[in-house]
Design a protein around this motif. Structure first.
Motif, PDB file in Angstrom:
ATOM      1  N   LEU A  81       0.815  -1.199   0.000  1.00 10.69           N
ATOM      2  CA  LEU A  81       0.000   0.000   0.000  1.00 10.69           C
ATOM      3  C   LEU A  81       0.859   1.264   0.000  1.00 10.69           C
ATOM      4  CD1 LEU A  81      -2.810  -1.094   2.456  1.00 10.69           C
ATOM      5  CD2 LEU A  81      -2.898  -0.986  -0.027  1.00 10.69           C
ATOM      6  N   LEU A  82       2.056   1.173  -0.588  1.00 10.18           N
ATOM      7  CA  LEU A  82       2.877   2.376  -0.694  1.00 10.18           C
ATOM      8  C   LEU A  82       2.171   3.411  -1.560  1.00 10.18           C
ATOM      9  CD1 LEU A  82       6.405   0.800  -1.225  1.00 10.18           C
ATOM     10  CD2 LEU A  82       5.450   1.741   0.872  1.00 10.18           C
ATOM     11  N   ILE A  83       1.657   2.947  -2.685  1.00 12.02           N
ATOM     12  CA  ILE A  83       0.876   3.796  -3.580  1.00 12.02           C
ATOM     13  C   ILE A  83      -0.324   2.982  -4.035  1.00 12.02           C
ATOM     14  CG2 ILE A  83       2.762   5.264  -4.359  1.00 12.02           C
ATOM     15  CD1 ILE A  83       3.016   3.548  -6.808  1.00 12.02           C
ATOM     16  N   ASN A  84      -1.364   3.655  -4.475  1.00  6.81           N
ATOM     17  CA  ASN A  84      -2.593   2.960  -4.848  1.00  6.81           C
ATOM     18  C   ASN A  84      -3.032   3.423  -6.236  1.00  6.81           C
ATOM     19  OD1 ASN A  84      -5.009   1.678  -5.023  1.00  6.81           O
ATOM     20  ND2 ASN A  84      -5.822   2.451  -3.085  1.00  6.81           N
ATOM     21  N   TRP A  85      -2.646   2.654  -7.264  1.00  9.62           N
ATOM     22  CA  TRP A  85      -2.981   2.999  -8.644  1.00  9.62           C
ATOM     23  C   TRP A  85      -4.403   2.594  -9.015  1.00  9.62           C
ATOM     24  CZ3 TRP A  85       0.040   6.157 -11.154  1.00  9.62           C
ATOM     25  CH2 TRP A  85       1.396   6.208 -10.845  1.00  9.62           C
ATOM     26  N   ASN A  86      -5.051   1.768  -8.194  1.00 11.04           N
ATOM     27  CA  ASN A  86      -6.337   1.190  -8.577  1.00 11.04           C
ATOM     28  C   ASN A  86      -7.526   2.086  -8.295  1.00 11.04           C
ATOM     29  OD1 ASN A  86      -5.112  -1.132  -9.538  1.00 11.04           O
ATOM     30  ND2 ASN A  86      -5.096  -2.064  -7.512  1.00 11.04           N
ATOM     31  N   ARG A  87      -7.326   3.295  -7.864  1.00  9.18           N
ATOM     32  CA  ARG A  87      -8.421   4.243  -7.662  1.00  9.18           C
ATOM     33  C   ARG A  87      -8.775   4.897  -8.992  1.00  9.18           C
ATOM     34  NH1 ARG A  87      -9.278   5.492  -2.027  1.00  9.18           N
ATOM     35  NH2 ARG A  87     -10.915   6.801  -2.888  1.00  9.18           N
ATOM     36  N   GLU A  88      -9.920   5.576  -9.037  1.00 11.04           N
ATOM     37  CA  GLU A  88     -10.405   6.146 -10.292  1.00 11.04           C
ATOM     38  C   GLU A  88      -9.509   7.261 -10.824  1.00 11.04           C
ATOM     39  OE1 GLU A  88     -12.371   5.946  -7.551  1.00 11.04           O
ATOM     40  OE2 GLU A  88     -13.700   4.285  -8.116  1.00 11.04           O
ATOM     41  N   LEU A  89      -9.090   8.168  -9.952  1.00 14.52           N
ATOM     42  CA  LEU A  89      -8.293   9.320 -10.406  1.00 14.52           C
ATOM     43  C   LEU A  89      -6.971   8.909 -11.050  1.00 14.52           C
ATOM     44  CD1 LEU A  89      -7.876  12.428 -10.576  1.00 14.52           C
ATOM     45  CD2 LEU A  89      -6.711  12.234  -8.378  1.00 14.52           C
ATOM     46  N   PRO A  90      -6.146   8.106 -10.390  1.00 17.78           N
ATOM     47  CA  PRO A  90      -4.895   7.716 -11.047  1.00 17.78           C
ATOM     48  C   PRO A  90      -5.130   6.943 -12.341  1.00 17.78           C
ATOM     49  CG  PRO A  90      -4.782   7.195  -8.708  1.00 17.78           C
ATOM     50  CD  PRO A  90      -6.182   7.612  -9.004  1.00 17.78           C
ATOM     51  N   TYR A  91      -6.122   6.081 -12.330  1.00 13.09           N
ATOM     52  CA  TYR A  91      -6.405   5.270 -13.516  1.00 13.09           C
ATOM     53  C   TYR A  91      -6.848   6.145 -14.687  1.00 13.09           C
ATOM     54  CZ  TYR A  91      -7.726   1.006 -15.960  1.00 13.09           C
ATOM     55  OH  TYR A  91      -7.779  -0.012 -16.844  1.00 13.09           O
ATOM     56  N   PHE A  92      -7.758   7.080 -14.423  1.00 12.84           N
ATOM     57  CA  PHE A  92      -8.234   7.995 -15.464  1.00 12.84           C
ATOM     58  C   PHE A  92      -7.086   8.869 -15.985  1.00 12.84           C
ATOM     59  CE2 PHE A  92      -9.674  12.286 -16.543  1.00 12.84           C
ATOM     60  CZ  PHE A  92     -10.468  11.999 -17.645  1.00 12.84           C
ATOM     61  N   CYS A  93      -6.268   9.394 -15.078  1.00 10.42           N
ATOM     62  CA  CYS A  93      -5.160  10.260 -15.491  1.00 10.42           C
ATOM     63  C   CYS A  93      -4.123   9.501 -16.322  1.00 10.42           C
ATOM     64  CB  CYS A  93      -4.504  10.908 -14.276  1.00 10.42           C
ATOM     65  SG  CYS A  93      -5.532  12.176 -13.519  1.00 10.42           S
ATOM     66  N   LEU A  94      -3.884   8.232 -15.970  1.00 12.53           N
ATOM     67  CA  LEU A  94      -2.954   7.442 -16.779  1.00 12.53           C
ATOM     68  C   LEU A  94      -3.527   7.160 -18.161  1.00 12.53           C
ATOM     69  CD1 LEU A  94      -1.428   4.985 -14.209  1.00 12.53           C
ATOM     70  CD2 LEU A  94      -0.244   6.713 -15.539  1.00 12.53           C
ATOM     71  N   ALA A  95      -4.837   6.930 -18.241  1.00 19.05           N
ATOM     72  CA  ALA A  95      -5.467   6.746 -19.551  1.00 19.05           C
ATOM     73  C   ALA A  95      -5.365   8.035 -20.372  1.00 19.05           C
ATOM     74  CB  ALA A  95      -6.924   6.326 -19.367  1.00 19.05           C
ATOM     75  N   ALA A  96      -5.591   9.174 -19.726  1.00 19.10           N
ATOM     76  CA  ALA A  96      -5.461  10.463 -20.425  1.00 19.10           C
ATOM     77  C   ALA A  96      -4.016  10.702 -20.850  1.00 19.10           C
ATOM     78  CB  ALA A  96      -5.947  11.592 -19.528  1.00 19.10           C
ATOM     79  N   CYS A  97      -3.066  10.291 -20.023  1.00 18.92           N
ATOM     80  CA  CYS A  97      -1.645  10.412 -20.363  1.00 18.92           C
ATOM     81  C   CYS A  97      -1.337   9.618 -21.632  1.00 18.92           C
ATOM     82  CB  CYS A  97      -0.791   9.924 -19.196  1.00 18.92           C
ATOM     83  SG  CYS A  97       0.968   9.809 -19.564  1.00 18.92           S
ATOM     84  N   GLY A  98      -1.820   8.401 -21.691  1.00 16.48           N
ATOM     85  CA  GLY A  98      -1.598   7.584 -22.883  1.00 16.48           C
ATOM     86  C   GLY A  98      -2.251   8.187 -24.118  1.00 16.48           C
ATOM     87  N   GLY A  99      -3.482   8.684 -23.962  1.00 15.29           N
ATOM     88  CA  GLY A  99      -4.178   9.306 -25.090  1.00 15.29           C
ATOM     89  C   GLY A  99      -3.473  10.552 -25.591  1.00 15.29           C
ATOM     90  N   CYS A 100      -3.047  11.406 -24.678  1.00 19.86           N
ATOM     91  CA  CYS A 100      -2.330  12.626 -25.076  1.00 19.86           C
ATOM     92  C   CYS A 100      -0.967  12.290 -25.674  1.00 19.86           C
ATOM     93  CB  CYS A 100      -2.178  13.565 -23.884  1.00 19.86           C
ATOM     94  SG  CYS A 100      -3.712  14.354 -23.417  1.00 19.86           S
ATOM     95  N   GLY A 101      -0.332  11.228 -25.154  1.00 20.58           N
ATOM     96  CA  GLY A 101       0.927  10.784 -25.751  1.00 20.58           C
ATOM     97  C   GLY A 101       0.729  10.355 -27.191  1.00 20.58           C
ATOM     98  N   MET A 102      -0.366   9.626 -27.457  1.00 20.19           N
ATOM     99  CA  MET A 102      -0.654   9.221 -28.843  1.00 20.19           C
ATOM    100  C   MET A 102      -0.920  10.439 -29.723  1.00 20.19           C
ATOM    101  SD  MET A 102      -2.874   5.735 -28.753  1.00 20.19           S
ATOM    102  CE  MET A 102      -3.816   5.944 -27.255  1.00 20.19           C
ATOM    103  N   LEU A 103      -1.653  11.407 -29.203  1.00 28.89           N
ATOM    104  CA  LEU A 103      -1.916  12.627 -29.972  1.00 28.89           C
ATOM    105  C   LEU A 103      -0.628  13.404 -30.240  1.00 28.89           C
ATOM    106  CD1 LEU A 103      -5.225  13.777 -28.277  1.00 28.89           C
ATOM    107  CD2 LEU A 103      -4.960  12.870 -30.587  1.00 28.89           C
ATOM    108  N   ALA A 104       0.283  13.412 -29.266  1.00 25.66           N
ATOM    109  CA  ALA A 104       1.573  14.080 -29.471  1.00 25.66           C
ATOM    110  C   ALA A 104       2.348  13.403 -30.595  1.00 25.66           C
ATOM    111  CB  ALA A 104       2.390  14.075 -28.179  1.00 25.66           C
ATOM    112  N   VAL A 105       2.345  12.074 -30.604  1.00 26.15           N
ATOM    113  CA  VAL A 105       3.060  11.341 -31.648  1.00 26.15           C
ATOM    114  C   VAL A 105       2.416  11.575 -33.012  1.00 26.15           C
ATOM    115  CG1 VAL A 105       3.663   9.031 -32.474  1.00 26.15           C
ATOM    116  CG2 VAL A 105       3.977   9.609 -30.069  1.00 26.15           C
ATOM    117  N   MET A 106       1.075  11.521 -33.064  1.00 25.87           N
ATOM    118  CA  MET A 106       0.394  11.729 -34.351  1.00 25.87           C
ATOM    119  C   MET A 106       0.630  13.133 -34.900  1.00 25.87           C
ATOM    120  SD  MET A 106      -3.225   9.686 -33.775  1.00 25.87           S
ATOM    121  CE  MET A 106      -4.084  11.102 -34.335  1.00 25.87           C
ATOM    122  N   SER A 107       0.470  14.138 -34.049  1.00 30.91           N
ATOM    123  CA  SER A 107       0.671  15.511 -34.521  1.00 30.91           C
ATOM    124  C   SER A 107       2.145  15.760 -34.833  1.00 30.91           C
ATOM    125  CB  SER A 107       0.139  16.521 -33.510  1.00 30.91           C
ATOM    126  OG  SER A 107       0.766  16.369 -32.261  1.00 30.91           O
TER     127      SER A 107
END
Length: 193
Positions: A81-107
């Motif tokens: 329990l050092l960190i908790n990635w399984n909550r909604e906020l971290p999970y959503f932000c990581l998904a947004a990170c991946g999506g924005c990373g893909m948009l950065a690569v495409m653009s």
């Protein structure tokens, strides 16, 4: 007294300094007028710098996508329990990170294609059409903006995961890291502005 007044009026105001900062970030030059004065060799060097910067953004964006995908598809170890990635906020932000990373690569890929097909004369022609010029500046800005948003999302995910965790010393280290991050942003902004 006349020279003093001239020196005061020649000092750039806040709007001019902001425009110069934006041009340095997007075009690696301080104004569009500098582009007009460039020779063929100068344009080649500028195009090479912009291509190199965009290629670097693409590599970092691809790494952001891969990292986000790993975190989104991997369960946290049981009992840790050092960190908790399984909550909604971290999970959503990581998904947004991946999506924005893909948009950065495409653009970024689109920008590389544009830069490789552009010469000095096409920039002069683009200056005659405000819509074309806005589209070019938007394309120049998109990879950097998307990568910045991806970085911000990854940072918010990390903060959320740490705050949902139960370890005080990690929270303290991350708090110090946030202070250093804000100081770094201040220094970069001060230098660019």
């Amino acid at each position: 007294m006349g020279e003093e007044a001239k020196a005061i009026t020649s000092t750039p105001d806040a709007k001019q300094r902001f425009q110069e900062s934006v041009f340095r970030i997007l075009l690696c030059t301080s104004s569009l007028d500098n582009l007009d004065e460039m020779s063929g060799e100068g344009w080649s060097k500028l195009s090479e710098r912009l291509n190199n910067r965009t290629e670097n953004i693409n590599v970092v964006g691809a790494l952001a996508v891969a990292t986000a995908a790993v975190f989104l598809t991997t369960n946290a170890p049981d009992g840790v329990l050092l960190i908790n990635w399984n909550r909604e906020l971290p999970y959503f932000c990581l998904a947004a990170c991946g999506g924005c990373g893909m948009l950065a690569v495409m653009s970024g890929l689109g920008l590389i294609v544009y830069l490789n097909g552009t010469d000095h004369d096409s920039i002069k022609k683009a200056r005659q059409s405000p819509l074309k010029l806005v589209a070019i500046f938007t394309l120049l800005a998109m990879p950097l903006i998307f990568l910045s948003v991806a970085s911000l999302c990854a940072g918010v995910a990390w903060l959320g995961a740490v705050w949902y965790g139960e370890t005080l010393w990690i929270k303290l280290i991350v708090s110090i890291g946030c202070i250093i991050f804000l100081f770094t942003l201040f220094v970069i902004g001060f230098v660019l502005y």
